[in-house]
Design a protein around this motif. Sequence first.
Motif, mmCIF file in Angstrom:
data_model
loop_
_atom_site.group_PDB
_atom_site.id
_atom_site.type_symbol
_atom_site.label_atom_id
_atom_site.label_comp_id
_atom_site.label_asym_id
_atom_site.label_seq_id
_atom_site.Cartn_x
_atom_site.Cartn_y
_atom_site.Cartn_z
ATOM 1 N N TYR A 1 0.680 -1.081 0.128
ATOM 2 C CA TYR A 1 0.167 -0.564 0.587
ATOM 3 C C TYR A 1 1.264 1.496 0.200
ATOM 4 C CZ TYR A 1 -3.341 3.638 1.487
ATOM 5 O OH TYR A 1 -4.216 4.610 1.908
ATOM 6 N N LEU A 2 1.905 1.116 0.999
ATOM 7 C CA LEU A 2 2.664 2.156 1.038
ATOM 8 C C LEU A 2 3.328 2.702 0.059
ATOM 9 C CD1 LEU A 2 4.357 2.019 4.346
ATOM 10 C CD2 LEU A 2 2.543 4.011 3.031
ATOM 11 N N GLY A 3 4.108 1.681 -0.952
ATOM 12 C CA GLY A 3 4.817 1.772 -2.312
ATOM 13 C C GLY A 3 3.588 2.407 -3.458
ATOM 14 N N GLU A 4 2.146 1.674 -3.378
ATOM 15 C CA GLU A 4 1.285 2.044 -4.219
ATOM 16 C C GLU A 4 1.613 3.579 -4.192
ATOM 17 O OE1 GLU A 4 -1.923 0.223 -4.172
ATOM 18 O OE2 GLU A 4 -1.164 -1.925 -5.085
ATOM 19 N N LEU A 5 1.086 4.230 -2.834
ATOM 20 C CA LEU A 5 0.834 5.618 -2.508
ATOM 21 C C LEU A 5 2.179 6.490 -3.403
ATOM 22 C CD1 LEU A 5 -0.492 5.785 0.921
ATOM 23 C CD2 LEU A 5 -1.243 6.789 -1.206
ATOM 24 N N ARG A 6 3.446 6.124 -2.657
ATOM 25 C CA ARG A 6 4.532 6.223 -3.575
ATOM 26 C C ARG A 6 4.748 7.004 -5.001
ATOM 27 N NH1 ARG A 6 7.650 3.183 0.496
ATOM 28 N NH2 ARG A 6 7.967 4.568 2.289
ATOM 29 N N SER A 7 4.429 5.632 -5.670
ATOM 30 C CA SER A 7 4.786 5.315 -7.009
ATOM 31 C C SER A 7 2.948 7.328 -7.483
ATOM 32 C CB SER A 7 3.988 4.474 -7.910
ATOM 33 O OG SER A 7 2.990 4.523 -7.607
ATOM 34 N N LYS A 8 2.133 6.883 -6.848
ATOM 35 C CA LYS A 8 1.111 7.403 -7.297
ATOM 36 C C LYS A 8 1.342 9.040 -7.414
ATOM 37 C CE LYS A 8 -2.775 4.455 -6.552
ATOM 38 N NZ LYS A 8 -4.611 4.548 -6.157
ATOM 39 N N ARG A 9 2.581 9.279 -5.896
ATOM 40 C CA ARG A 9 2.820 10.350 -5.545
ATOM 41 C C ARG A 9 3.846 10.829 -6.425
ATOM 42 N NH1 ARG A 9 4.683 10.923 0.387
ATOM 43 N NH2 ARG A 9 2.503 10.169 0.700
ATOM 44 N N ARG A 10 4.588 10.615 -7.270
ATOM 45 C CA ARG A 10 5.660 10.617 -7.733
ATOM 46 C C ARG A 10 5.117 10.653 -9.474
ATOM 47 N NH1 ARG A 10 8.777 5.663 -7.599
ATOM 48 N NH2 ARG A 10 8.580 5.444 -5.280
ATOM 49 N N LYS A 11 3.954 10.067 -9.093
ATOM 50 C CA LYS A 11 3.081 10.582 -10.715
ATOM 51 C C LYS A 11 2.459 11.942 -10.791
ATOM 52 C CE LYS A 11 0.394 8.371 -14.154
ATOM 53 N NZ LYS A 11 -0.585 7.347 -13.793
ATOM 54 N N ARG A 12 1.724 12.042 -9.748
ATOM 55 C CA ARG A 12 1.183 13.100 -9.828
ATOM 56 C C ARG A 12 1.934 14.903 -9.339
ATOM 57 N NH1 ARG A 12 -0.887 13.104 -4.475
ATOM 58 N NH2 ARG A 12 -1.726 11.383 -5.149
ATOM 59 N N ARG A 13 3.318 14.621 -9.291
ATOM 60 C CA ARG A 13 4.137 15.427 -8.787
ATOM 61 C C ARG A 13 4.953 15.910 -10.522
ATOM 62 N NH1 ARG A 13 8.592 14.392 -4.593
ATOM 63 N NH2 ARG A 13 7.104 15.064 -3.368
ATOM 64 N N ARG A 14 4.984 14.634 -11.178
ATOM 65 C CA ARG A 14 5.438 14.783 -12.498
ATOM 66 C C ARG A 14 4.917 15.243 -13.420
ATOM 67 N NH1 ARG A 14 8.128 8.956 -13.070
ATOM 68 N NH2 ARG A 14 9.865 8.380 -12.025
#
Length: 65
Positions: A8-21
């Motif tokens: 779950y935390l890994g998915e959150l991090r990847s979504k956050r990175r994508k949103r930031r980009r």
Amino acid sequence: MQELVREYLGELRSKRRKRRRISVAVTLLVVMVAGGVIGALVQYGVAMTGDAKCGIEEHTHSDEC
């Protein structure tokens, strides 16, 4: 249980990175468009007022101005 939390935390991090980009890309696009619009309006305004940037009335530009 810990695997689920890590997943779950890994998915959150990847979504956050994508949103930031995406945010950075949109911000850069907005800055480029705004700069282009402002530049075009400034050029149009100079053409409408007839004020020469070098301060000399109608003439051919050379090294002197």
